[in-house]
Design a protein around this motif. Structure first.
Motif, PDB file in Angstrom:
ATOM      1  N   UNK A  87       0.967  -1.117   0.141  1.00 45.02           N
ATOM      2  CA  UNK A  87      -0.064   0.053  -0.036  1.00 45.02           C
ATOM      3  C   UNK A  87       0.865   1.344   0.118  1.00 45.02           C
ATOM      4  N   UNK A  88       2.084   1.238   0.775  1.00 46.07           N
ATOM      5  CA  UNK A  88       2.898   2.603   0.649  1.00 46.07           C
ATOM      6  C   UNK A  88       3.579   2.524  -0.613  1.00 46.07           C
ATOM      7  N   UNK A  89       3.781   1.387  -1.122  1.00 46.45           N
ATOM      8  CA  UNK A  89       4.438   1.474  -2.356  1.00 46.45           C
ATOM      9  C   UNK A  89       3.513   1.819  -3.629  1.00 46.45           C
ATOM     10  N   UNK A  90       2.545   1.318  -3.796  1.00 45.37           N
ATOM     11  CA  UNK A  90       1.566   1.554  -4.822  1.00 45.37           C
ATOM     12  C   UNK A  90       0.323   2.087  -4.467  1.00 45.37           C
ATOM     13  N   UNK A  91       0.098   2.180  -3.438  1.00 41.72           N
ATOM     14  CA  UNK A  91      -1.138   3.019  -3.038  1.00 41.72           C
ATOM     15  C   UNK A  91      -2.113   2.097  -2.606  1.00 41.72           C
ATOM     16  N   UNK A  92      -3.217   2.637  -1.823  1.00 43.20           N
ATOM     17  CA  UNK A  92      -4.077   1.575  -1.258  1.00 43.20           C
ATOM     18  C   UNK A  92      -4.716   0.686  -2.082  1.00 43.20           C
ATOM     19  N   UNK A  93      -5.017  -0.422  -1.601  1.00 45.92           N
ATOM     20  CA  UNK A  93      -5.649  -1.476  -2.399  1.00 45.92           C
ATOM     21  C   UNK A  93      -4.747  -2.185  -3.054  1.00 45.92           C
ATOM     22  N   UNK A  94      -3.486  -1.893  -3.130  1.00 43.81           N
ATOM     23  CA  UNK A  94      -2.526  -2.797  -3.855  1.00 43.81           C
ATOM     24  C   UNK A  94      -2.394  -4.072  -3.256  1.00 43.81           C
ATOM     25  N   UNK A  95      -2.391  -5.197  -4.101  1.00 48.50           N
ATOM     26  CA  UNK A  95      -2.363  -6.532  -3.712  1.00 48.50           C
ATOM     27  C   UNK A  95      -1.076  -7.106  -4.529  1.00 48.50           C
ATOM     28  N   UNK A  96      -0.496  -8.090  -4.227  1.00 50.36           N
ATOM     29  CA  UNK A  96       0.573  -8.862  -4.876  1.00 50.36           C
ATOM     30  C   UNK A  96       0.264  -9.197  -6.141  1.00 50.36           C
ATOM     31  N   UNK A  97      -0.902  -9.729  -6.370  1.00 49.88           N
ATOM     32  CA  UNK A  97      -1.376 -10.169  -7.892  1.00 49.88           C
ATOM     33  C   UNK A  97      -1.372  -9.118  -8.858  1.00 49.88           C
ATOM     34  N   UNK A  98      -1.118  -7.733  -8.479  1.00 50.45           N
ATOM     35  CA  UNK A  98      -1.210  -6.670  -9.481  1.00 50.45           C
ATOM     36  C   UNK A  98       0.127  -6.128  -9.557  1.00 50.45           C
ATOM     37  N   UNK A  99       1.208  -6.765  -9.214  1.00 51.64           N
ATOM     38  CA  UNK A  99       2.446  -6.607  -9.581  1.00 51.64           C
ATOM     39  C   UNK A  99       2.637  -7.269 -11.015  1.00 51.64           C
ATOM     40  N   UNK A 100       2.789  -6.304 -12.024  1.00 57.58           N
ATOM     41  CA  UNK A 100       2.724  -6.819 -13.314  1.00 57.58           C
ATOM     42  C   UNK A 100       3.936  -6.812 -13.903  1.00 57.58           C
ATOM     43  N   UNK A 101       5.084  -6.235 -13.310  1.00 57.15           N
ATOM     44  CA  UNK A 101       6.139  -6.268 -13.959  1.00 57.15           C
ATOM     45  C   UNK A 101       7.426  -6.448 -13.076  1.00 57.15           C
ATOM     46  N   UNK A 102       8.448  -6.723 -13.677  1.00 56.61           N
ATOM     47  CA  UNK A 102       9.799  -7.104 -12.971  1.00 56.61           C
ATOM     48  C   UNK A 102      10.053  -5.729 -11.940  1.00 56.61           C
ATOM     49  N   UNK A 103       9.899  -4.555 -12.717  1.00 57.86           N
ATOM     50  CA  UNK A 103      10.285  -3.260 -11.953  1.00 57.86           C
ATOM     51  C   UNK A 103       9.199  -3.191 -10.751  1.00 57.86           C
ATOM     52  N   UNK A 104       7.782  -3.549 -11.073  1.00 64.50           N
ATOM     53  CA  UNK A 104       6.895  -3.537  -9.984  1.00 64.50           C
ATOM     54  C   UNK A 104       7.519  -4.363  -8.764  1.00 64.50           C
ATOM     55  N   UNK A 105       7.893  -5.418  -9.034  1.00 65.81           N
ATOM     56  CA  UNK A 105       8.374  -6.258  -7.717  1.00 65.81           C
ATOM     57  C   UNK A 105       9.794  -5.730  -7.222  1.00 65.81           C
ATOM     58  N   UNK A 106      10.606  -5.191  -8.102  1.00 65.58           N
ATOM     59  CA  UNK A 106      11.955  -4.663  -7.742  1.00 65.58           C
ATOM     60  C   UNK A 106      11.362  -3.478  -6.798  1.00 65.58           C
TER      61      UNK A 106
END
Length: 109
Positions: free
Chosen positions: A66-85
């Protein structure tokens, strides 16, 4: 190895140990290291993260997202390698901040 060195390796070299760096793999590495140390730092980190989010009952790994991508962010929404990094780096940064705040307390033990 202490937390500072471990977090550096997770943030900068996770892929060397587990293939593609993924947020769930970083989280699992932190849990394993915490269990091996037997000091319960992640339980205290959970309380620290919850306090920073108005007493949220969400797990710290979810609050980091949530702090990284905003409220409501869940792991399934990490779409790219950059998101994971980004998520891994923020997890390491936040846990590092927590450890620095706890350092005076830890020195007393």
């Amino acid at each position: 190895m202490g937390w500072d060195e471990f977090l550096w390796h997770v943030d900068h070299g996770l892929g060397l140990c587990v293939g593609r760096p993924r947020y769930e793999r970083a989280f699992s590495a932190l849990v394993g290291f915490d269990l091996a140390r037997g000091r319960g730092e992640l339980a205290a980190f959970q309380e620290w993260m919850s306090a920073g989010h108005r007493g949220s009952s969400s797990a710290f790994w979810s609050l980091v997202l949530a702090e990284t991508f905003g409220d409501g962010a869940i792991e399934d929404r990490l779409a790219s390698d950059d998101d994971h990094k980004r998520a891994v780096s923020n997890l390491c940064r936040l846990f590092g901040e927590f450890l620095k705040q706890q350092a005076p307390t830890a020195d007393q033990h």
